[in-house]
Design a protein around this motif. Structure first.
Motif, PDB file in Angstrom:
ATOM      1  N   ALA A 269       0.607  -0.708   0.560  1.00  0.00           N
ATOM      2  CA  ALA A 269       0.229   0.037  -0.012  1.00  0.00           C
ATOM      3  C   ALA A 269       0.842   1.105   0.088  1.00  0.00           C
ATOM      4  CB  ALA A 269      -1.238   0.349   0.828  1.00  0.00           C
ATOM      5  N   PHE A 270       1.709   1.144   0.505  1.00  0.00           N
ATOM      6  CA  PHE A 270       2.466   2.123   0.882  1.00  0.00           C
ATOM      7  C   PHE A 270       3.654   2.725  -0.303  1.00  0.00           C
ATOM      8  CE2 PHE A 270       7.081   4.137   2.289  1.00  0.00           C
ATOM      9  CZ  PHE A 270       6.444   5.486   2.657  1.00  0.00           C
ATOM     10  N   SER A 271       4.280   1.234  -0.426  1.00  0.00           N
ATOM     11  CA  SER A 271       4.745   1.527  -1.607  1.00  0.00           C
ATOM     12  C   SER A 271       4.473   1.915  -3.140  1.00  0.00           C
ATOM     13  CB  SER A 271       6.107   0.257  -2.738  1.00  0.00           C
ATOM     14  OG  SER A 271       4.998  -0.690  -2.716  1.00  0.00           O
ATOM     15  N   CYS A 272       2.892   2.117  -3.435  1.00  0.00           N
ATOM     16  CA  CYS A 272       2.092   2.246  -4.314  1.00  0.00           C
ATOM     17  C   CYS A 272       1.413   3.786  -4.074  1.00  0.00           C
ATOM     18  CB  CYS A 272       1.328   1.118  -4.637  1.00  0.00           C
ATOM     19  SG  CYS A 272       1.538  -0.547  -4.707  1.00  0.00           S
ATOM     20  N   GLY A 273       1.027   3.957  -3.562  1.00  0.00           N
ATOM     21  CA  GLY A 273       1.046   5.783  -2.879  1.00  0.00           C
ATOM     22  C   GLY A 273      -0.228   5.592  -2.623  1.00  0.00           C
ATOM     23  N   PHE A 274      -0.821   4.312  -2.108  1.00  0.00           N
ATOM     24  CA  PHE A 274      -2.550   4.480  -1.069  1.00  0.00           C
ATOM     25  C   PHE A 274      -2.091   5.336   0.089  1.00  0.00           C
ATOM     26  CE2 PHE A 274      -2.608   1.588  -4.327  1.00  0.00           C
ATOM     27  CZ  PHE A 274      -3.963   1.381  -4.438  1.00  0.00           C
ATOM     28  N   SER A 275      -3.046   5.387   0.908  1.00  0.00           N
ATOM     29  CA  SER A 275      -2.770   5.964   2.796  1.00  0.00           C
ATOM     30  C   SER A 275      -2.617   5.376   3.478  1.00  0.00           C
ATOM     31  CB  SER A 275      -3.942   7.007   2.771  1.00  0.00           C
ATOM     32  OG  SER A 275      -4.766   8.108   1.887  1.00  0.00           O
ATOM     33  N   HIS A 276      -3.075   3.856   2.941  1.00  0.00           N
ATOM     34  CA  HIS A 276      -3.428   2.755   4.699  1.00  0.00           C
ATOM     35  C   HIS A 276      -3.497   1.489   3.714  1.00  0.00           C
ATOM     36  CE1 HIS A 276      -7.153   3.683   4.608  1.00  0.00           C
ATOM     37  NE2 HIS A 276      -6.748   5.221   5.215  1.00  0.00           N
ATOM     38  N   GLN A 277      -2.923   0.809   4.130  1.00  0.00           N
ATOM     39  CA  GLN A 277      -3.235  -0.526   3.525  1.00  0.00           C
ATOM     40  C   GLN A 277      -5.478  -0.969   3.452  1.00  0.00           C
ATOM     41  OE1 GLN A 277      -2.124  -4.347   6.093  1.00  0.00           O
ATOM     42  NE2 GLN A 277      -4.127  -6.058   5.418  1.00  0.00           N
ATOM     43  N   GLU A 278      -6.006  -0.545   4.442  1.00  0.00           N
ATOM     44  CA  GLU A 278      -7.512  -0.430   3.758  1.00  0.00           C
ATOM     45  C   GLU A 278      -7.953   0.376   2.767  1.00  0.00           C
ATOM     46  OE1 GLU A 278      -6.205   0.290   6.462  1.00  0.00           O
ATOM     47  OE2 GLU A 278      -6.355  -0.905   8.006  1.00  0.00           O
ATOM     48  N   HIS A 279      -7.179   1.494   2.010  1.00  0.00           N
ATOM     49  CA  HIS A 279      -7.096   2.148   1.308  1.00  0.00           C
ATOM     50  C   HIS A 279      -7.267   1.146   0.147  1.00  0.00           C
ATOM     51  CE1 HIS A 279      -6.639   5.908  -1.451  1.00  0.00           C
ATOM     52  NE2 HIS A 279      -7.387   5.564  -1.980  1.00  0.00           N
ATOM     53  N   LEU A 280      -6.249   0.828   0.029  1.00  0.00           N
ATOM     54  CA  LEU A 280      -5.346  -0.291  -0.744  1.00  0.00           C
ATOM     55  C   LEU A 280      -6.414  -1.166  -0.795  1.00  0.00           C
ATOM     56  CD1 LEU A 280      -3.626  -1.961  -2.791  1.00  0.00           C
ATOM     57  CD2 LEU A 280      -2.280  -2.619  -0.678  1.00  0.00           C
ATOM     58  N   THR A 281      -7.032  -1.944  -0.118  1.00  0.00           N
ATOM     59  CA  THR A 281      -7.888  -3.386   0.010  1.00  0.00           C
ATOM     60  C   THR A 281      -9.165  -2.242  -0.539  1.00  0.00           C
ATOM     61  OG1 THR A 281      -7.074  -4.193   1.709  1.00  0.00           O
ATOM     62  CG2 THR A 281      -9.436  -4.538   1.183  1.00  0.00           C
ATOM     63  N   HIS A 282     -10.257  -1.492  -0.092  1.00  0.00           N
ATOM     64  CA  HIS A 282     -10.543  -0.793  -0.928  1.00  0.00           C
ATOM     65  C   HIS A 282     -10.888  -0.667  -2.307  1.00  0.00           C
ATOM     66  CE1 HIS A 282     -15.024   1.472  -1.130  1.00  0.00           C
ATOM     67  NE2 HIS A 282     -13.903   2.584  -1.637  1.00  0.00           N
ATOM     68  N   THR A 283     -10.137   0.675  -2.716  1.00  0.00           N
ATOM     69  CA  THR A 283      -9.334   0.282  -4.086  1.00  0.00           C
ATOM     70  C   THR A 283      -9.451  -0.500  -5.428  1.00  0.00           C
ATOM     71  OG1 THR A 283      -8.652   2.378  -3.984  1.00  0.00           O
ATOM     72  CG2 THR A 283      -8.150   1.986  -5.797  1.00  0.00           C
ATOM     73  N   PHE A 284      -8.779  -1.512  -4.177  1.00  0.00           N
ATOM     74  CA  PHE A 284      -8.310  -2.887  -5.333  1.00  0.00           C
ATOM     75  C   PHE A 284      -9.113  -3.331  -5.478  1.00  0.00           C
ATOM     76  CE2 PHE A 284      -6.273  -6.667  -6.243  1.00  0.00           C
ATOM     77  CZ  PHE A 284      -5.432  -6.815  -6.739  1.00  0.00           C
ATOM     78  N   ARG A 285     -10.024  -3.673  -4.769  1.00  0.00           N
ATOM     79  CA  ARG A 285     -12.123  -4.222  -4.431  1.00  0.00           C
ATOM     80  C   ARG A 285     -12.863  -4.132  -5.502  1.00  0.00           C
ATOM     81  NH1 ARG A 285     -13.568  -4.688  -0.050  1.00  0.00           N
ATOM     82  NH2 ARG A 285     -12.587  -6.669   0.349  1.00  0.00           N
ATOM     83  N   ARG A 286     -12.511  -2.748  -6.056  1.00  0.00           N
ATOM     84  CA  ARG A 286     -13.350  -1.964  -6.665  1.00  0.00           C
ATOM     85  C   ARG A 286     -12.870  -2.239  -8.560  1.00  0.00           C
ATOM     86  NH1 ARG A 286     -12.934   2.987  -4.801  1.00  0.00           N
ATOM     87  NH2 ARG A 286     -11.325   4.225  -5.814  1.00  0.00           N
ATOM     88  N   HIS A 287     -11.681  -1.768  -8.381  1.00  0.00           N
ATOM     89  CA  HIS A 287     -11.190  -1.912  -9.492  1.00  0.00           C
ATOM     90  C   HIS A 287     -10.291  -3.477 -10.221  1.00  0.00           C
ATOM     91  CE1 HIS A 287      -9.913   2.061 -11.207  1.00  0.00           C
ATOM     92  NE2 HIS A 287     -10.244   2.465  -9.292  1.00  0.00           N
ATOM     93  N   VAL A 288     -10.393  -4.351 -10.036  1.00  0.00           N
ATOM     94  CA  VAL A 288      -9.872  -5.405  -9.309  1.00  0.00           C
ATOM     95  C   VAL A 288     -11.348  -7.020  -9.334  1.00  0.00           C
ATOM     96  CG1 VAL A 288      -8.914  -7.424  -9.851  1.00  0.00           C
ATOM     97  CG2 VAL A 288      -7.325  -4.539  -9.548  1.00  0.00           C
ATOM     98  N   GLY A 289     -12.397  -5.826  -8.386  1.00  0.00           N
ATOM     99  CA  GLY A 289     -12.953  -7.290  -8.576  1.00  0.00           C
ATOM    100  C   GLY A 289     -12.828  -8.105  -7.226  1.00  0.00           C
TER     101      GLY A 289
END
Length: 301
Positions: A269-289
């Motif tokens: 999450a940090f190395s990809c520019g997301f605010s935190h792990q939850e932000h990564l999870t939320h965005t990833f699920r929306r884009h990847v399913g």
């Protein structure tokens, strides 16, 4: 490297809520935003005269009848202002105000440079910048919705909100201009979208800086265009806004790291520019399913 615009913090405001008497409940002060500054607070009765600031201030009344006396620019105020309305103190205006009762407000500052840039893109030619008119106790549902979205983003926190907020600022600026001026937007100078070389420079910059906050002004400087022209031409060239493009690139990097590294989800999450792990999870699920964990197990099995 493109120079980042100055962080918009409380020192650039009128300073009405810098004291402990009216502390902000929600604020963008620590988020590194450059185009907007937001604070939400419970205002107790006070009297103040503030020096003019170079940016525009929108005040949204959220709760309580505001019994207000004062002066904004050359407009004298003596009114009871109901919830659901807004006031506008234009850039470089004198501000003197006395509040006689307790109310809830949302203050939203927008850089005058953003408003001037949008005005120029719409065909207005003001050598000293466009002049907005003071407003007191007016209703504007669209501006209110935009302000509430900015508040939601501020409450969620994280440096990765900056690019989205920059684009919100463009919408707010266009609405402010539309209220005071009725000229139709000028035809776009380039209907083909961003030139290939400029687009490549922007894409390369994004890839090289995905781990940090990316500002809209940085991308427009790299493209050699004003912010509003850049946004339009970028979307014509790619089919998505700069904010959506950056999010997609962050998701793609996350997919590669999930499939080919043993980094933790927090590290990815940090190395990809997301605010935190939850932000990564939320965005990833929306884009990847799929959640990042499920994607990793499938990719590495």
């Amino acid at each position: 490297m493109a120079m980042a615009a100055a962080h918009f913090d409380i020192s650039h405001t009128h300073g009405l809520f810098a004291s402990a008497r009216n502390p902000a409940q929600t604020s963008s002060a620590a988020l590194g935003w450059t185009s907007l500054f937001l604070s939400e607070q419970q205002e107790e009765p006070f009297k103040a005269s503030a020096e003019p600031v170079p940016d525009h201030l929108l005040i949204f009344h959220l709760g309580g009848l505001a019994q207000v006396t004062g002066v904004v620019e050359d407009m004298k105020i003596q009114a009871v202002i109901p919830p659901g309305t807004l006031c506008l103190c234009p850039a470089n205006s004198t501000l003197s105000i006395e509040l006689e009762n307790s109310i809830e407000t949302l203050h939203l500052y927008i850089r005058s440079s953003v408003v001037n840039d949008v005005a120029k893109s719409l065909g207005y030619d003001f050598p000293d910048g466009i002049r907005l008119r003071p407003r007191v106790g007016q209703r504007d549902e669209l501006l209110e919705q935009l302000a509430f979205e900015v508040r939601s983003v501020a409450a969620s926190g994280g440096a990765s909100t900056a690019l989205y907020v920059d684009q919100m600022a463009l919408a707010i600026a266009a609405r402010l201009i539309r209220h005071d001026y009725s000229k139709e937007p000028a035809p776009a100078a380039n209907s083909r979208g961003l030139a290939r070389g400029r687009l490549k420079r922007v894409q390369d910059f994004v890839e090289a800086h995905l781990e940090r906050s990316i500002q809209l002004q940085e991308l427009s400087l790299i493209a050699g265009l004003s912010v509003s022209h850049f946004v339009r031409q970028f979307k014509r060239a790619t089919g998505v806004s700069p904010h959506q493009f950056v999010l997609r690139r962050r998701v793609e990097r996350a997919k590669r790291l999930l499939a080919h590294s043993d980094q933790s989800l927090a590290e990815i999450a940090f190395s990809c520019g997301f605010s935190h792990q939850e932000h990564l999870t939320h965005t990833f699920r929306r884009h990847v399913g799929s959640t990042p964990g499920n994607y990793r197990r499938s990719a590495q099995s």
